[in-house]
Write an enzyme that holds these catalytic residues in place. Structure first.
Site, mmCIF file in Angstrom:
data_model
loop_
_atom_site.group_PDB
_atom_site.id
_atom_site.type_symbol
_atom_site.label_atom_id
_atom_site.label_comp_id
_atom_site.label_asym_id
_atom_site.label_seq_id
_atom_site.Cartn_x
_atom_site.Cartn_y
_atom_site.Cartn_z
ATOM 1 N N SER A 86 0.888 -1.139 0.135
ATOM 2 C CA SER A 86 0.067 -0.204 0.056
ATOM 3 C C SER A 86 0.728 1.413 -0.168
ATOM 4 O O SER A 86 0.429 2.298 -0.632
ATOM 5 C CB SER A 86 -1.105 0.030 1.171
ATOM 6 N N CYS A 185 -0.415 -4.173 10.810
ATOM 7 C CA CYS A 185 0.585 -4.238 9.618
ATOM 8 C C CYS A 185 1.724 -5.124 10.151
ATOM 9 O O CYS A 185 2.253 -4.953 11.219
ATOM 10 C CB CYS A 185 1.146 -2.943 9.454
ATOM 11 N N ASP A 192 -4.620 -1.513 11.943
ATOM 12 C CA ASP A 192 -5.493 -1.581 10.743
ATOM 13 C C ASP A 192 -6.876 -1.844 11.441
ATOM 14 O O ASP A 192 -7.119 -2.774 11.932
ATOM 15 C CB ASP A 192 -5.256 -2.634 9.877
#
Length: 278
Positions: A86, A185, A192
């Site tokens: 990401s 993560c 998250d």
């Protein structure tokens, strides 16, 4: 100790923010090692699905030098054998900022081409004006929210054994959801947050047990896609032969992107619901 594939990515590292188009910033990661970890055969997956990414920080320059902005939807199908890390995607999108494109069609074509190459499969892209984004409004996940279920919780490390069937037994066809899913993560340890929908038909699940199980991801480290696939592969065997299952997580936005994995026994395509926390 085995290093995570994303250790070689820009994730968790200081990065120069390039503002001129640079497709080499994209950092792909193969899906197959995590599938193997879950005991899955890449050619005989028990689910269909896709990963929907929504982008809210996309801008470029028009031929007159005037900036343009848009929101974007990226759909990564499972036949794209790689995901894109990401932060690398954020850096890539940032490289559009001072780049001149003829029109929105050229931006769309560039995004589809670059992402499809990185993912090794056809990535679909849609662009939205701010007016279109506003008109889309907010949505809610279907079915019953289990967050108020009576549950004593003391486990915050992933534990599939917490799942259980309802004592009353019997079969059910229902949609349940929770806003209490949190994972971390695997590289940076950053949280998250997500809302998750679990729709199924089969043996009835115990709602309190399901809630305890989802909360057990609170200290678990995996990417969004891999958490959803783990939940799917844990729940499906409990439901019995011929069961149907769909797991759809809507993760909160970070750095202008939200990632929303969808896995289902049905060869269906999810609606891109934008929730209140997104």
């Amino acid at each position: 100790m085995t290093r995570h594939p994303a250790d070689q990515s820009p994730l968790g590292k200081s990065s120069a923010y390039v503002s001129v188009y640079t497709p080499s910033l994209l950092f792909p990661i193969a899906r197959e090692p995590k599938w193997q970890e879950l005991g899955l055969d890449a050619d005989k997956l028990p689910f269909h699905g896709a990963d929907i990414w929504n982008c809210y920080e996309l801008s470029w320059l028009t031929p007159s030098g005037k900036p343009a902005v848009a929101a974007a939807e990226f759909v990564f199908p499972l036949k794209a054998r790689r995901i894109v890390e990401s932060k690398s995607l954020k850096l890539y999108l940032n490289s559009f900022n001072q780049t001149v494109f003829r029109d929105r069609a050229e931006v769309l074509h560039t995004l589809e081409s670059d992402l499809s190459v990185a993912a090794q499969g056809p990535v679909m892209v849609r662009l939205f004006t701010m007016a279109q984004l506003h008109a889309g409004g907010m949505a809610q996940l279907p079915g019953d929210c289990i967050d108020d279920a009576e549950a004593e919780i003391d486990c915050y490390e992933y534990d599939a054994s917490l799942l259980a069937l309802a004592d009353a037994g019997g079969l059910a066809r229902e949609a349940l959801h929770s806003h209490l899913l949190k994972s971390n993560c695997p590289v940076t340890g950053q949280p998250d947050w997500a809302s998750i929908s679990i729709a199924y038909s089969g043996k009835r699940l115990d709602r309190s047990a399901l809630l305890r199980y989802l909360v057990s991801f609170r200290q678990h480290a995996d990417f969004h896609e891999q958490c959803v696939e783990r939940i799917f592969t844990d729940v499906l065997p409990l439901l019995g032969e011929g069961a149907e299952l769909t797991v759809y997580a809507r993760y909160l936005r970070r750095g202008g992107l939200d990632i929303n994995p969808y896995r289902s026994t049905a060869a269906s395509f999810p609606e891109n619901l934008r929730l209140a926390r997104q």
